[in-house]
Scaffold this motif. Structure first.
Motif, PDB file in Angstrom:
ATOM      1  N   ARG A   1      -4.558  18.081  21.901  1.00  0.00           N
ATOM      2  CA  ARG A   1      -4.019  18.834  20.764  1.00  0.00           C
ATOM      3  C   ARG A   1      -3.413  17.887  19.733  1.00  0.00           C
ATOM      4  NH1 ARG A   1       0.303  21.774  23.939  1.00  0.00           N
ATOM      5  NH2 ARG A   1       0.064  19.837  25.106  1.00  0.00           N
ATOM      6  N   LEU A   2      -3.437  18.322  18.484  1.00  0.00           N
ATOM      7  CA  LEU A   2      -2.837  17.564  17.389  1.00  0.00           C
ATOM      8  C   LEU A   2      -1.742  18.390  16.734  1.00  0.00           C
ATOM      9  CD1 LEU A   2      -5.969  16.177  15.477  1.00  0.00           C
ATOM     10  CD2 LEU A   2      -4.525  14.926  17.084  1.00  0.00           C
TER      11      LEU A   2
ATOM     12  N   LEU B   1       0.906  13.923  13.059  1.00  0.00           N
ATOM     13  CA  LEU B   1       2.230  13.513  13.518  1.00  0.00           C
ATOM     14  C   LEU B   1       2.216  13.175  15.002  1.00  0.00           C
ATOM     15  CD1 LEU B   1       4.468  16.188  11.763  1.00  0.00           C
ATOM     16  CD2 LEU B   1       4.056  13.831  11.038  1.00  0.00           C
ATOM     17  N   THR B   2       1.439  13.959  15.759  1.00  0.00           N
ATOM     18  CA  THR B   2       1.427  13.812  17.210  1.00  0.00           C
ATOM     19  C   THR B   2       0.040  14.108  17.755  1.00  0.00           C
ATOM     20  OG1 THR B   2       3.606  14.876  17.153  1.00  0.00           O
ATOM     21  CG2 THR B   2       2.675  14.430  19.320  1.00  0.00           C
ATOM     22  N   ILE B   3      -0.333  13.401  18.816  1.00  0.00           N
ATOM     23  CA  ILE B   3      -1.527  13.754  19.574  1.00  0.00           C
ATOM     24  C   ILE B   3      -1.118  13.862  21.038  1.00  0.00           C
ATOM     25  CG2 ILE B   3      -2.262  11.324  19.771  1.00  0.00           C
ATOM     26  CD1 ILE B   3      -5.190  12.474  19.735  1.00  0.00           C
ATOM     27  N   HIS B   4      -1.501  14.979  21.658  1.00  0.00           N
ATOM     28  CA  HIS B   4      -1.134  15.261  23.044  1.00  0.00           C
ATOM     29  C   HIS B   4      -2.388  15.280  23.921  1.00  0.00           C
ATOM     30  CE1 HIS B   4       2.869  16.656  21.725  1.00  0.00           C
ATOM     31  NE2 HIS B   4       2.243  17.330  20.785  1.00  0.00           N
ATOM     32  N   TYR B   5      -2.351  14.542  25.025  1.00  0.00           N
ATOM     33  CA  TYR B   5      -3.406  14.593  26.036  1.00  0.00           C
ATOM     34  C   TYR B   5      -2.783  15.210  27.282  1.00  0.00           C
ATOM     35  CZ  TYR B   5      -5.528  11.018  23.022  1.00  0.00           C
ATOM     36  OH  TYR B   5      -6.032  10.316  21.954  1.00  0.00           O
TER      37      TYR B   5
ATOM     38  N   GLU C   1      -4.479   3.509  17.307  1.00  0.00           N
ATOM     39  CA  GLU C   1      -3.414   4.401  16.846  1.00  0.00           C
ATOM     40  C   GLU C   1      -3.320   4.411  15.326  1.00  0.00           C
ATOM     41  OE1 GLU C   1      -0.707   3.794  20.860  1.00  0.00           O
ATOM     42  OE2 GLU C   1      -0.418   2.520  19.106  1.00  0.00           O
ATOM     43  N   LYS C   2      -3.564   3.273  14.694  1.00  0.00           N
ATOM     44  CA  LYS C   2      -3.577   3.244  13.231  1.00  0.00           C
ATOM     45  C   LYS C   2      -4.659   4.164  12.683  1.00  0.00           C
ATOM     46  CE  LYS C   2      -1.624  -1.315  12.201  1.00  0.00           C
ATOM     47  NZ  LYS C   2      -1.878  -2.643  11.605  1.00  0.00           N
ATOM     48  N   GLN C   3      -5.800   4.196  13.389  1.00  0.00           N
ATOM     49  CA  GLN C   3      -6.902   5.047  12.948  1.00  0.00           C
ATOM     50  C   GLN C   3      -6.553   6.522  13.122  1.00  0.00           C
ATOM     51  OE1 GLN C   3     -10.558   4.306  15.029  1.00  0.00           O
ATOM     52  NE2 GLN C   3     -11.775   5.562  13.646  1.00  0.00           N
ATOM     53  N   ILE C   4      -5.954   6.873  14.276  1.00  0.00           N
ATOM     54  CA  ILE C   4      -5.593   8.267  14.536  1.00  0.00           C
ATOM     55  C   ILE C   4      -4.580   8.773  13.515  1.00  0.00           C
ATOM     56  CG2 ILE C   4      -4.396   9.807  16.155  1.00  0.00           C
ATOM     57  CD1 ILE C   4      -5.585   8.140  18.433  1.00  0.00           C
ATOM     58  N   PHE C   5      -3.554   7.952  13.273  1.00  0.00           N
ATOM     59  CA  PHE C   5      -2.471   8.375  12.387  1.00  0.00           C
ATOM     60  C   PHE C   5      -2.689   7.952  10.929  1.00  0.00           C
ATOM     61  CE2 PHE C   5      -0.378   8.181  16.600  1.00  0.00           C
ATOM     62  CZ  PHE C   5       0.111   9.482  16.659  1.00  0.00           C
ATOM     63  N   LYS C   6      -3.824   7.269  10.668  1.00  0.00           N
ATOM     64  CA  LYS C   6      -4.165   6.806   9.317  1.00  0.00           C
ATOM     65  C   LYS C   6      -3.025   5.976   8.720  1.00  0.00           C
ATOM     66  CE  LYS C   6      -7.348  10.619   8.403  1.00  0.00           C
ATOM     67  NZ  LYS C   6      -7.696  11.761   7.520  1.00  0.00           N
TER      68      LYS C   6
ATOM     69  N   ILE D   1       0.339  12.981  28.199  1.00  0.00           N
ATOM     70  CA  ILE D   1       0.646  11.762  27.458  1.00  0.00           C
ATOM     71  C   ILE D   1       0.632  12.121  25.979  1.00  0.00           C
ATOM     72  CG2 ILE D   1      -0.075   9.409  26.915  1.00  0.00           C
ATOM     73  CD1 ILE D   1      -1.549   9.425  29.644  1.00  0.00           C
ATOM     74  N   SER D   2       1.762  11.951  25.321  1.00  0.00           N
ATOM     75  CA  SER D   2       1.878  12.282  23.903  1.00  0.00           C
ATOM     76  C   SER D   2       2.222  11.036  23.109  1.00  0.00           C
ATOM     77  CB  SER D   2       2.968  13.340  23.686  1.00  0.00           C
ATOM     78  OG  SER D   2       2.677  14.520  24.402  1.00  0.00           O
ATOM     79  N   LYS D   3       1.590  10.898  21.955  1.00  0.00           N
ATOM     80  CA  LYS D   3       1.870   9.775  21.063  1.00  0.00           C
ATOM     81  C   LYS D   3       2.384  10.323  19.739  1.00  0.00           C
ATOM     82  CE  LYS D   3      -1.387   6.550  23.182  1.00  0.00           C
ATOM     83  NZ  LYS D   3      -0.371   5.546  23.567  1.00  0.00           N
ATOM     84  N   TYR D   4       3.505   9.763  19.280  1.00  0.00           N
ATOM     85  CA  TYR D   4       4.185  10.241  18.086  1.00  0.00           C
ATOM     86  C   TYR D   4       4.244   9.142  17.029  1.00  0.00           C
ATOM     87  CZ  TYR D   4       6.112  13.747  21.338  1.00  0.00           C
ATOM     88  OH  TYR D   4       6.272  14.732  22.272  1.00  0.00           O
ATOM     89  N   ASN D   5       3.969   9.511  15.796  1.00  0.00           N
ATOM     90  CA  ASN D   5       4.213   8.620  14.668  1.00  0.00           C
ATOM     91  C   ASN D   5       5.704   8.671  14.368  1.00  0.00           C
ATOM     92  OD1 ASN D   5       4.472   7.303  12.240  1.00  0.00           O
ATOM     93  ND2 ASN D   5       2.889   8.474  11.178  1.00  0.00           N
ATOM     94  N   SER D   6       6.413   7.584  14.621  1.00  0.00           N
ATOM     95  CA  SER D   6       7.870   7.600  14.498  1.00  0.00           C
ATOM     96  C   SER D   6       8.344   7.864  13.074  1.00  0.00           C
ATOM     97  CB  SER D   6       8.459   6.277  14.995  1.00  0.00           C
ATOM     98  OG  SER D   6       7.986   5.194  14.212  1.00  0.00           O
ATOM     99  N   GLU D   7       7.468   7.674  12.084  1.00  0.00           N
ATOM    100  CA  GLU D   7       7.875   7.911  10.697  1.00  0.00           C
ATOM    101  C   GLU D   7       7.929   9.393  10.357  1.00  0.00           C
ATOM    102  OE1 GLU D   7       5.223   5.596   8.200  1.00  0.00           O
ATOM    103  OE2 GLU D   7       6.796   4.089   7.999  1.00  0.00           O
ATOM    104  N   GLY D   8       7.258  10.221  11.170  1.00  0.00           N
ATOM    105  CA  GLY D   8       7.206  11.634  10.817  1.00  0.00           C
ATOM    106  C   GLY D   8       7.745  12.560  11.878  1.00  0.00           C
ATOM    107  N   TYR D   9       8.384  12.021  12.915  1.00  0.00           N
ATOM    108  CA  TYR D   9       8.789  12.857  14.038  1.00  0.00           C
ATOM    109  C   TYR D   9      10.150  12.429  14.548  1.00  0.00           C
ATOM    110  CZ  TYR D   9       6.516  16.372  16.973  1.00  0.00           C
ATOM    111  OH  TYR D   9       6.106  17.542  17.543  1.00  0.00           O
ATOM    112  N   THR D  10      10.978  13.394  14.870  1.00  0.00           N
ATOM    113  CA  THR D  10      12.259  13.117  15.506  1.00  0.00           C
ATOM    114  C   THR D  10      12.268  13.816  16.850  1.00  0.00           C
ATOM    115  OG1 THR D  10      13.387  13.020  13.374  1.00  0.00           O
ATOM    116  CG2 THR D  10      14.765  13.341  15.326  1.00  0.00           C
ATOM    117  N   LEU D  11      12.620  13.105  17.890  1.00  0.00           N
ATOM    118  CA  LEU D  11      12.649  13.660  19.240  1.00  0.00           C
ATOM    119  C   LEU D  11      14.076  13.614  19.749  1.00  0.00           C
ATOM    120  CD1 LEU D  11      10.900  14.657  21.648  1.00  0.00           C
ATOM    121  CD2 LEU D  11      10.846  12.292  22.424  1.00  0.00           C
ATOM    122  N   ILE D  12      14.621  14.771  20.103  1.00  0.00           N
ATOM    123  CA  ILE D  12      15.979  14.843  20.634  1.00  0.00           C
ATOM    124  C   ILE D  12      15.901  15.362  22.058  1.00  0.00           C
ATOM    125  CG2 ILE D  12      18.238  15.951  20.454  1.00  0.00           C
ATOM    126  CD1 ILE D  12      17.829  16.109  17.464  1.00  0.00           C
TER     127      ILE D  12
END
Length: 238
Positions: A133-134, A143-147, A193-198, A223-234
């Motif tokens: 999922r994206l 912003l995020t890709i989830h596997y 990851e640069k390609q996924i998040f452009k 396994i989730s990958k987050y672009n730290s520039e667009g996501y805040t995780l609390i």
């Protein structure tokens, strides 16, 4: 020590793994100590080298042991592990997402990685359902890709409706997530990851490994990958 070999019992490698972990927890194998050689473990449990190596591979994947050239297999201390690991109630994990659009990229049955196979204690030929999922912002940026990988015991299929929350789907199947164990790491983005998040520059990518449990049964490995520039995780683990 004789292992269980009746129909329905855990695979032999999983039984060896459980015993070794139990010995670590009880202090039989203390942090910094050297595990017995593979041959000795084979003789103790009456199993093949392949079985012992499967158990060892899982211990390595969970960062409980490390093979060191010229020294042997070392039991790791907690401070030697690369990730921060914590356990919390599922309803205490909050993602501050802002306005995002969720998209199901793919749903298919796949051959799991060794880490996923060991986590679910599957045989080598078993397939698992993979859900990708994206999350995008209002401008279409990822912003995020989830596997997500789901335990076959959930009986989820590619025909189930994943447009709703995965946790609602699991609850409908009788496997609500009651607790999670997570590992969070951050590193500079690589080429994929640069390609996924452009991305046009190096930024930190947050990787979150999440294991979701129903009681003591692991049902979700994500396994989730987050672009730290667009996501805040609390995360509140109190």
């Amino acid at each position: 020590m004789k292992l269980k070999t009746s129909l329905g019992d855990k695979p032999l490698w999983s039984q060896v793994y459980d015993i070794l972990v139990d010995r670590m927890n009880q202090g039989v194998y203390e942090a910094g100590s050297i595990l017995p050689p593979e041959v000795q473990i084979m003789e103790e449990f009456g199993v093949s080298r392949i079985t012992v190596r499967q158990a060892m591979d899982r211990l390595i994947s969970e960062e409980l042991i490390s093979r060191k050239r010229g020294k042997g297999t070392v039991v790791l201390e907690r401070k030697d592990r690369a990730s921060t690991v914590f356990q919390s109630s599922f309803d205490k994990v909050t993602e501050v997402q802002g306005n995002i659009n969720k998209e199901v990229l793919s749903v298919k049955m796949v051959t799991p990685s060794p880490e996923v196979r060991y986590a679910f204690e599957l045989s080598e030929n078993q397939l698992v359902l993979e859900l990708v999922r994206l999350n995008r912002d209002n401008h279409g940026n990822v912003l995020t890709i989830h596997y997500s990988y789901l335990n076959p015991i959930t009986e989820l299929t590619t025909k189930d409706d994943y447009s709703i929350s995965l946790y609602k789907v699991l609850t409908q199947k009788g496997y609500p997530i009651e607790a999670v164990i997570e590992e969070i790491t951050a590193k500079i983005s690589d080429g994929k990851e640069k390609q996924i998040f452009k991305l046009r520059k190096d930024v930190a990518i947050i990787t979150r490994l999440r294991k979701g449990y129903n009681g003591k049964q692991l049902v979700e490995y994500s396994i989730s990958k987050y672009n730290s520039e667009g996501y805040t995780l609390i995360i509140n683990s109190n």
